[in-house]
Motif scaffolding. Structure first.
Motif, mmCIF file in Angstrom:
data_model
loop_
_atom_site.group_PDB
_atom_site.id
_atom_site.type_symbol
_atom_site.label_atom_id
_atom_site.label_comp_id
_atom_site.label_asym_id
_atom_site.label_seq_id
_atom_site.Cartn_x
_atom_site.Cartn_y
_atom_site.Cartn_z
ATOM 1 N N ALA A 167 -15.595 31.091 5.742
ATOM 2 C CA ALA A 167 -15.607 31.721 7.062
ATOM 3 C C ALA A 167 -15.668 30.673 8.168
ATOM 4 C CB ALA A 167 -16.790 32.680 7.172
ATOM 5 N N ILE A 168 -16.436 29.614 7.955
ATOM 6 C CA ILE A 168 -16.536 28.546 8.957
ATOM 7 C C ILE A 168 -15.202 27.816 9.091
ATOM 8 C CG2 ILE A 168 -17.619 26.320 9.467
ATOM 9 C CD1 ILE A 168 -20.197 27.491 8.201
ATOM 10 N N ILE A 169 -14.560 27.521 7.982
ATOM 11 C CA ILE A 169 -13.279 26.807 8.029
ATOM 12 C C ILE A 169 -12.202 27.667 8.685
ATOM 13 C CG2 ILE A 169 -11.416 25.860 6.601
ATOM 14 C CD1 ILE A 169 -13.654 24.956 4.635
ATOM 15 N N ILE A 170 -12.088 28.915 8.254
ATOM 16 C CA ILE A 170 -11.104 29.821 8.849
ATOM 17 C C ILE A 170 -11.422 30.051 10.321
ATOM 18 C CG2 ILE A 170 -10.171 32.174 8.786
ATOM 19 C CD1 ILE A 170 -9.209 30.379 6.499
ATOM 20 N N GLY A 171 -12.702 30.202 10.657
ATOM 21 C CA GLY A 171 -13.101 30.375 12.058
ATOM 22 C C GLY A 171 -12.723 29.176 12.909
ATOM 23 N N ALA A 172 -12.891 27.978 12.358
ATOM 24 C CA ALA A 172 -12.522 26.772 13.097
ATOM 25 C C ALA A 172 -11.013 26.723 13.339
ATOM 26 C CB ALA A 172 -12.974 25.525 12.338
ATOM 27 N N ILE A 173 -10.242 27.083 12.345
ATOM 28 C CA ILE A 173 -8.786 27.059 12.487
ATOM 29 C C ILE A 173 -8.325 28.121 13.480
ATOM 30 C CG2 ILE A 173 -6.602 27.475 11.268
ATOM 31 C CD1 ILE A 173 -7.996 26.230 8.781
ATOM 32 N N ILE A 174 -8.808 29.342 13.320
ATOM 33 C CA ILE A 174 -8.419 30.433 14.223
ATOM 34 C C ILE A 174 -8.894 30.136 15.643
ATOM 35 C CG2 ILE A 174 -8.740 32.893 14.746
ATOM 36 C CD1 ILE A 174 -6.867 32.440 12.409
ATOM 37 N N GLY A 175 -10.118 29.630 15.795
ATOM 38 C CA GLY A 175 -10.639 29.280 17.117
ATOM 39 C C GLY A 175 -9.825 28.180 17.783
ATOM 40 N N ILE A 225 1.423 39.322 10.812
ATOM 41 C CA ILE A 225 0.897 40.232 11.837
ATOM 42 C C ILE A 225 -0.613 40.084 11.931
ATOM 43 C CG2 ILE A 225 0.661 42.652 12.524
ATOM 44 C CD1 ILE A 225 3.373 43.143 11.130
ATOM 45 N N GLU A 226 -1.277 40.012 10.790
ATOM 46 C CA GLU A 226 -2.731 39.818 10.781
ATOM 47 C C GLU A 226 -3.103 38.491 11.440
ATOM 48 O OE1 GLU A 226 -6.461 39.609 7.609
ATOM 49 O OE2 GLU A 226 -4.434 39.866 6.870
ATOM 50 N N LEU A 227 -2.367 37.445 11.124
ATOM 51 C CA LEU A 227 -2.619 36.140 11.709
ATOM 52 C C LEU A 227 -2.403 36.155 13.222
ATOM 53 C CD1 LEU A 227 -3.371 33.203 11.125
ATOM 54 C CD2 LEU A 227 -0.945 32.744 10.768
ATOM 55 N N ALA A 228 -1.349 36.820 13.674
ATOM 56 C CA ALA A 228 -1.087 36.930 15.108
ATOM 57 C C ALA A 228 -2.199 37.697 15.815
ATOM 58 C CB ALA A 228 0.260 37.603 15.351
ATOM 59 N N LEU A 229 -2.693 38.746 15.188
ATOM 60 C CA LEU A 229 -3.819 39.503 15.757
ATOM 61 C C LEU A 229 -5.060 38.620 15.879
ATOM 62 C CD1 LEU A 229 -3.539 42.891 13.818
ATOM 63 C CD2 LEU A 229 -3.353 42.596 16.289
ATOM 64 N N LEU A 235 -17.433 29.947 16.352
ATOM 65 C CA LEU A 235 -18.013 31.292 16.368
ATOM 66 C C LEU A 235 -17.015 32.324 16.886
ATOM 67 C CD1 LEU A 235 -21.649 30.559 17.601
ATOM 68 C CD2 LEU A 235 -20.904 31.175 15.295
ATOM 69 N N VAL A 236 -16.299 31.972 17.961
ATOM 70 C CA VAL A 236 -15.267 32.871 18.486
ATOM 71 C C VAL A 236 -14.185 33.081 17.434
ATOM 72 C CG1 VAL A 236 -13.415 33.059 20.201
ATOM 73 C CG2 VAL A 236 -15.697 32.380 20.925
ATOM 74 N N GLY A 237 -13.806 32.022 16.735
ATOM 75 C CA GLY A 237 -12.793 32.125 15.693
ATOM 76 C C GLY A 237 -13.222 33.010 14.531
ATOM 77 N N ILE A 238 -14.479 32.891 14.129
ATOM 78 C CA ILE A 238 -14.993 33.728 13.036
ATOM 79 C C ILE A 238 -14.971 35.199 13.432
ATOM 80 C CG2 ILE A 238 -17.065 34.320 11.711
ATOM 81 C CD1 ILE A 238 -17.739 31.303 11.722
ATOM 82 N N VAL A 239 -15.457 35.487 14.633
ATOM 83 C CA VAL A 239 -15.471 36.878 15.111
ATOM 84 C C VAL A 239 -14.044 37.407 15.243
ATOM 85 C CG1 VAL A 239 -16.081 38.349 17.066
ATOM 86 C CG2 VAL A 239 -17.709 36.665 16.235
ATOM 87 N N ALA A 240 -13.136 36.587 15.800
ATOM 88 C CA ALA A 240 -11.740 37.006 15.955
ATOM 89 C C ALA A 240 -11.080 37.248 14.603
ATOM 90 C CB ALA A 240 -10.967 35.955 16.744
ATOM 91 N N ALA A 241 -11.375 36.413 13.614
ATOM 92 C CA ALA A 241 -10.799 36.594 12.279
ATOM 93 C C ALA A 241 -11.288 37.895 11.644
ATOM 94 C CB ALA A 241 -11.149 35.404 11.392
ATOM 95 N N LEU A 242 -12.567 38.178 11.788
ATOM 96 C CA LEU A 242 -13.111 39.414 11.221
ATOM 97 C C LEU A 242 -12.536 40.653 11.902
ATOM 98 C CD1 LEU A 242 -16.847 38.370 10.778
ATOM 99 C CD2 LEU A 242 -15.147 38.717 8.975
ATOM 100 N N ALA A 253 -8.688 35.517 19.241
ATOM 101 C CA ALA A 253 -9.396 34.255 19.483
ATOM 102 C C ALA A 253 -9.065 33.716 20.870
ATOM 103 C CB ALA A 253 -9.032 33.227 18.416
ATOM 104 N N ALA A 254 -7.811 33.835 21.288
ATOM 105 C CA ALA A 254 -7.424 33.380 22.622
ATOM 106 C C ALA A 254 -8.152 34.185 23.696
ATOM 107 C CB ALA A 254 -5.914 33.497 22.798
ATOM 108 N N ILE A 255 -8.236 35.492 23.504
ATOM 109 C CA ILE A 255 -8.971 36.331 24.452
ATOM 110 C C ILE A 255 -10.449 35.945 24.470
ATOM 111 C CG2 ILE A 255 -9.760 38.702 24.888
ATOM 112 C CD1 ILE A 255 -7.011 39.621 23.755
ATOM 113 N N GLY A 256 -11.022 35.731 23.281
ATOM 114 C CA GLY A 256 -12.427 35.346 23.194
ATOM 115 C C GLY A 256 -12.704 34.004 23.840
#
Length: 87
Positions: A9-17, A64-68, A37-44, A73-76
């Motif tokens: 979750a931390i790694i994916i959150g860092a990438i998405i963030g 589509i999931e990745l784009a969402l 943290l924003v990335g983790i929340v956005a991924a979930l 994350a951008a909004i966050g």
């Protein structure tokens, strides 16, 4: 949640963030921890929305999931950077 789940979750959150920060124009004065943290929340939330609209599990990469997730994350990042910039 297991230790490997938390690390994932931390790694994916860092990438998405980080991808969310790249989408937002300008300089964001937020820390890497807040970005993760924003990335983790956005991924979930992105995964939850993808499940609701029926595109969570597709063949291959779930674009589509990745784009969402990146969009959320951008909004966050924009919201957090805007809120921290007003101090």
């Amino acid at each position: 949640m297991t230790v490997s789940g938390i690390i994932t979750a931390i790694i994916i959150g860092a990438i998405i963030g980080a991808l969310g920060r790249l989408v937002v124009r300008g300089k964001q004065n937020i820390s890497i921890l807040v970005t993760i943290l924003v990335g983790i929340v956005a991924a979930l939330i992105g995964t939850w929305i993808a499940d609701l609209i029926g595109v969570k599990d597709t063949g291959g990469i779930d674009w589509i999931e990745l784009a969402l997730q990146i969009g959320l994350a951008a909004i966050g990042v924009a919201l957090v950077a805007g809120a921290s910039g007003r101090k």
